[in-house]
Design a protein around this motif. Structure first.
Motif, PDB file in Angstrom:
ATOM      1  N   SER A 271       0.053  -1.222  -0.610  1.00  0.00           N
ATOM      2  CA  SER A 271      -0.846  -0.575   0.332  1.00  0.00           C
ATOM      3  C   SER A 271      -0.071  -0.089   1.549  1.00  0.00           C
ATOM      4  CB  SER A 271      -1.891  -1.607   0.749  1.00  0.00           C
ATOM      5  OG  SER A 271      -2.663  -1.126   1.790  1.00  0.00           O
ATOM      6  N   VAL A 272      -0.350   1.130   1.972  1.00  0.00           N
ATOM      7  CA  VAL A 272       0.361   1.706   3.115  1.00  0.00           C
ATOM      8  C   VAL A 272      -0.243   1.155   4.387  1.00  0.00           C
ATOM      9  CG1 VAL A 272       0.889   3.836   4.299  1.00  0.00           C
ATOM     10  CG2 VAL A 272       0.780   3.803   1.834  1.00  0.00           C
ATOM     11  N   ARG A 273       0.559   0.542   5.229  1.00  0.00           N
ATOM     12  CA  ARG A 273       0.002   0.009   6.471  1.00  0.00           C
ATOM     13  C   ARG A 273       0.384   0.825   7.686  1.00  0.00           C
ATOM     14  NH1 ARG A 273      -1.977  -5.258   7.124  1.00  0.00           N
ATOM     15  NH2 ARG A 273      -3.081  -5.785   5.228  1.00  0.00           N
ATOM     16  N   GLY A 274       1.509   1.469   7.645  1.00  0.00           N
ATOM     17  CA  GLY A 274       1.922   2.238   8.815  1.00  0.00           C
ATOM     18  C   GLY A 274       2.643   3.499   8.399  1.00  0.00           C
ATOM     19  N   CYS A 287       5.658   2.344   5.754  1.00  0.00           N
ATOM     20  CA  CYS A 287       5.881   0.982   5.326  1.00  0.00           C
ATOM     21  C   CYS A 287       4.560   0.396   4.894  1.00  0.00           C
ATOM     22  CB  CYS A 287       6.491   0.159   6.430  1.00  0.00           C
ATOM     23  SG  CYS A 287       5.553   0.239   7.909  1.00  0.00           S
ATOM     24  N   GLY A 288       4.650  -0.636   4.085  1.00  0.00           N
ATOM     25  CA  GLY A 288       3.424  -1.174   3.551  1.00  0.00           C
ATOM     26  C   GLY A 288       3.594  -2.601   3.104  1.00  0.00           C
ATOM     27  N   LEU A 289       2.619  -3.063   2.343  1.00  0.00           N
ATOM     28  CA  LEU A 289       2.625  -4.453   1.928  1.00  0.00           C
ATOM     29  C   LEU A 289       3.698  -4.755   0.896  1.00  0.00           C
ATOM     30  CD1 LEU A 289      -1.152  -5.216   1.663  1.00  0.00           C
ATOM     31  CD2 LEU A 289       0.428  -5.928   3.396  1.00  0.00           C
TER      32      LEU A 289
ATOM     33  N   GLN B 320      -2.767  -8.003  -5.867  1.00  0.00           N
ATOM     34  CA  GLN B 320      -3.616  -7.557  -4.777  1.00  0.00           C
ATOM     35  C   GLN B 320      -3.748  -8.663  -3.754  1.00  0.00           C
ATOM     36  OE1 GLN B 320      -7.687  -7.143  -5.889  1.00  0.00           O
ATOM     37  NE2 GLN B 320      -8.142  -7.215  -3.723  1.00  0.00           N
ATOM     38  N   LYS B 321      -3.661  -8.272  -2.505  1.00  0.00           N
ATOM     39  CA  LYS B 321      -3.819  -9.251  -1.442  1.00  0.00           C
ATOM     40  C   LYS B 321      -5.307  -9.562  -1.328  1.00  0.00           C
ATOM     41  CE  LYS B 321      -2.084  -9.304   3.214  1.00  0.00           C
ATOM     42  NZ  LYS B 321      -0.865 -10.100   3.261  1.00  0.00           N
ATOM     43  N   TYR B 331      -3.426  -3.536  -2.060  1.00  0.00           N
ATOM     44  CA  TYR B 331      -2.516  -3.994  -3.091  1.00  0.00           C
ATOM     45  C   TYR B 331      -1.139  -4.220  -2.527  1.00  0.00           C
ATOM     46  CZ  TYR B 331      -5.909  -3.013  -6.659  1.00  0.00           C
ATOM     47  OH  TYR B 331      -7.021  -3.051  -7.439  1.00  0.00           O
ATOM     48  N   GLU B 332      -0.565  -5.341  -2.915  1.00  0.00           N
ATOM     49  CA  GLU B 332       0.800  -5.602  -2.499  1.00  0.00           C
ATOM     50  C   GLU B 332       1.775  -4.917  -3.422  1.00  0.00           C
ATOM     51  OE1 GLU B 332       0.999  -9.892  -1.160  1.00  0.00           O
ATOM     52  OE2 GLU B 332       3.059  -9.468  -1.796  1.00  0.00           O
TER      53      GLU B 332
END
Lengths: 366, 349
Positions: A271-274, A287-289, B320-321, B331-332
């Motif tokens: 998942s994209v967080r920033g 950046c992401g998870l 997945q978180k 999703y991780e």
């Protein structure tokens, strides 16, 4: 960390364990900065923004409701202040002429007097924005104007010097073809430069443009991308398009003049967080998870530029890239091991992808 | 034509091949036709024009013949070369150069940058404070709920039963068409720590969702090659109630570490092993092989093992978180075949 090293970091990333990482893309190194010396989960970084006065100070909002000041020149945390009130983590941080603006999840937006000595002062101004806020963003052109939005919390634009009512309150779109109410979940907001318009991306995979100058309170433009919630958004240097990322790690560039999809970027697995674009060069840091910082080149050619693996849960909140003078050595793809020096190698850019067209794969892949 | 007849009969009789060829050569030598015969054995065979290859022969049967003959010759040469090398090695004895290591996909593996260094403090801190930390600190002990997709068939039901004998403190419940998002809060209220859902398609189990409960990550696997107990040859008797040991092999990257910890948290954490049962999760080339054995040490070095219990192979599709929420969850890690499977030597776990 040495002062010189701190100054040359191009991208700043905050992580879930409370470490602020400065990444030097030329030397492909990541340097860790912690306030307390040890990483702590309670200090998970939830918001980052530049302080006033050029790009020398970073404000780091942590999960334990403290805002820390970090100086990029000296490479140390200079001070912190506790910002109580409301529940939840910080969703937005901003700084404007001596005041600090914070907004938390439960909708309490507070303006604090930014005085290091006076840490226990009451807020100068408090606004209730509505529960479930996902983002608060400050207008770079008018620092006293902020916009907020969230889950079941429509987009509102506030003037902090004006009245307690929002300047602009968005209206939900019409009911859909089944005559059902369309839910609202504004995940990220950006102000478009050069005009008063705002762009939002939603958890229901929509990208909407609002124009407060027009009498229409509904979105002026609406497009959808993908089938997963869009979590992050950034403006491109051209000003005509935005890049959005969703929970599956898909990045897409969407043109706001027509609402068309220009192209996608690949590489992210989580998942994209920033997301943050360079203010002038066509570079995007994401950046992401999946714990990797990636730099993509947006045009000519579109592809992955650099990958950095800091081995940290990056719930990254990134801060704008610095403008640096030494930028000739951008074309390199080797991913660096954390904290090790590696020589830059000139390798070809990787893949160029379009959503529907397929091109032949590049010679190397990250 | 007699010649054609001879040719067709010889083409499927291997022993007559060479003989027929020789006869043909001798017949055609007089005609002076050089291009059709092989120049291997007879001294007065016609020479081929240089740059000639077997693939240029237009007659399929003839071409096939020439090819098989060429192959046999290659095999002979290879065998001779091997014998020669072996003789040389024996002759040299101790001074022989070490044998070259053959290339396999596993040892050509592209170095993964996310491989965890054992001394890495950031990762160590991260692991000591993640969702599994309370299990590894022995503060919580696992309680598993096993269920399937709706209306399971016999194989899946039997697999669930066998899994519940393998995993201690696990309970099988029939999924009465309930939504997972509704089951999960109830599980949390009843203090379950993990939820396993075995997905079934066309009467065979083909997927596994493993969700760590209070708010932990959810892993979605593709399951293949499922063998129930009665399908395993030379197996031992049924597993007992003892708590098995676990072996986690080859989970080197950061993602692999997370998945490894997820598997480890299914079994009670007790270093005093009683009952000689062991569950193995072996990761090789991104496929995780699950086996359940009983071992016995016959002497210091020799071990005998008996395979009990079901066996299956898993491949991670997404991590997945948060608990199960495939639409709105973050999703991780997601497996993207067109981006991640481009190299045969790159693996992610």
């Amino acid at each position: 960390m040495a002062a010189a090293a701190a100054r040359w970091n191009h991208v700043w990333v905050g992580t879930e364990t409370g470490i602020l990482k400065g990444v030097n893309l030329q030397r492909k190194q990541a340097a860790n900065f912690t306030a307390g010396g040890q990483p702590r989960r309670e200090e998970a970084v939830s918001a980052l923004c530049w302080g006033t006065g050029g790009e020398t100070q970073i404000l780091v909002g942590c999960a334990d409701r403290t805002v820390k000041h970090f100086s990029t020149e000296d490479g140390i945390f200079q001070g912190q202040r506790h910002c109580p009130g409301g529940e939840g983590i910080f969703r937005g941080l901003a700084q404007t002429d001596g005041t600090l603006i914070t907004c938390v999840d439960s909708g309490i937006l507070r303006v604090w007097h930014d005085n290091d000595k006076n840490t226990s002062s009451d807020p100068l101004l408090e606004l209730r924005v509505g529960p479930g806020v996902c983002r608060m963003r400050q207008d770079p052109a008018h620092p006293h104007v902020v916009a907020t939005g969230g889950k079941e919390n429509a987009l509102k634009m506030w003037d902090l010097q004006g009245s307690e009512e929002p300047v602009f309150r968005a209206k939900n779109v019409r009911n859909d073809w089944l005559d059902l109410r369309v839910p609202i979940w504004d995940q990220d907001i950006q102000f478009l430069p050069g005009s008063q318009k705002l762009v939002t991306c939603t958890g229901y995979h929509q990208v909407r443009v609002y124009d407060p100058a027009s009498p229409q309170r509904r979105p002026v433009l609406e497009t959808t991308y993908g089938e997963y919630p869009l979590t992050a958004m950034t403006l491109t240097p051209g000003g005509n398009s935005v890049i959005v990322g969703n929970t599956h790690g898909q990045l897409a560039e969407i043109d706001l003049r027509q609402g068309r999809l220009l192209g996608c970027l690949k590489g992210l697995a989580g998942s994209v967080r920033g997301l943050q674009c360079h203010p002038s060069k066509p570079l995007l840091a994401s950046c992401g998870l999946d714990r990797v910082l990636r730099i993509h080149r947006i045009q000519n050619p579109r592809g992955l530029e650099h990958k950095d693996e800091p081995q940290e849960p990056q719930e990254p909140n990134k801060v704008p890239l610095e403008d640096t003078e030494t930028d000739e050595l951008w074309a390199s793809l080797e991913a660096a091991a954390k904290r090790k020096l590696s020589d830059l190698e000139q390798t070809q850019g990787a893949l160029q992808t379009r959503r529907r067209k397929k091109k032949r794969p590049g010679s190397t892949s990250p | 034509m007699a010649k054609a007849g001879e040719k067709s009969s010889s083409s499927w009789k291997k022993s007559l091949k060479r003989k027929a060829a020789v006869e043909e050569i001798q017949e055609a030598a007089g005609a002076g036709d050089g291009a059709t015969e092989s120049g291997v054995q007879p001294p007065k065979a016609a020479a081929f024009p240089p740059g000639f290859s077997i693939s240029e022969i237009k007659n399929k049967q003839r071409r096939h013949l020439m090819f098989t003959r060429w192959k046999q010759q290659q095999r002979k040469e290879k065998l001779a070369a091997k014998k020669k090398l072996k003789k040389e090695r024996e002759a040299l004895g101790d001074k022989a150069p070490p044998k070259p290591v053959p290339k396999t996909i596993d040892n050509q593996r592209v170095y993964d940058e996310t491989t965890v260094d054992p001394n890495d403090e950031e990762v160590a801190y991260d692991e000591s404070t993640d969702e599994f930390a309370s299990y590894f600190n022995k503060q919580t002990s696992p309680k598993i709920l096993i269920t399937t997709s709706d209306r399971p068939h016999g194989r899946t039901v039997r697999l669930c039963e066998q899994l519940s004998t393998v995993i201690p403190n696990s309970h099988v419940y029939y999924r009465r068409g309930l939504a997972l998002k509704k089951i999960i809060p109830q599980c949390i209220a009843r203090e379950f720590t993990d939820l396993i859902v075995i997905n079934e398609d066309r009467k065979t189990p083909n997927g596994l969702i493993l969700s760590h409960l209070p708010n932990g990550p959810t892993a979605h696997f593709k399951m293949s090659s499922v063998r129930l107990r009665k399908e395993i040859k030379r197996r031992g008797k049924d597993p007992t109630e003892h708590i098995p040991e676990i072996i986690l092999n080859n989970f080197t990257t950061r993602l692999g570490h997370s998945i490894g910890r997820m598997f480890a948290s299914l079994f009670p954490h007790n270093p005093q092993f009683i009952g000689r049962q062991v569950a193995t999760f072996h990761n090789q080339r991104d496929y995780i092989f699950f086996r359940f054995h009983r071992y016995i040490f016959r002497s210091e070095k020799k071990v005998g093992i008996q395979e009990l219990g079901p066996r299956f192979t898993l491949k991670l599709r997404s991590l997945q978180k948060g608990t199960f929420d495939s639409k709105y969850g973050e999703y991780e890690w997601v497996h993207k075949p067109r981006e991640m499977d481009t190299s045969r030597r790159k693996f992610h776990l």
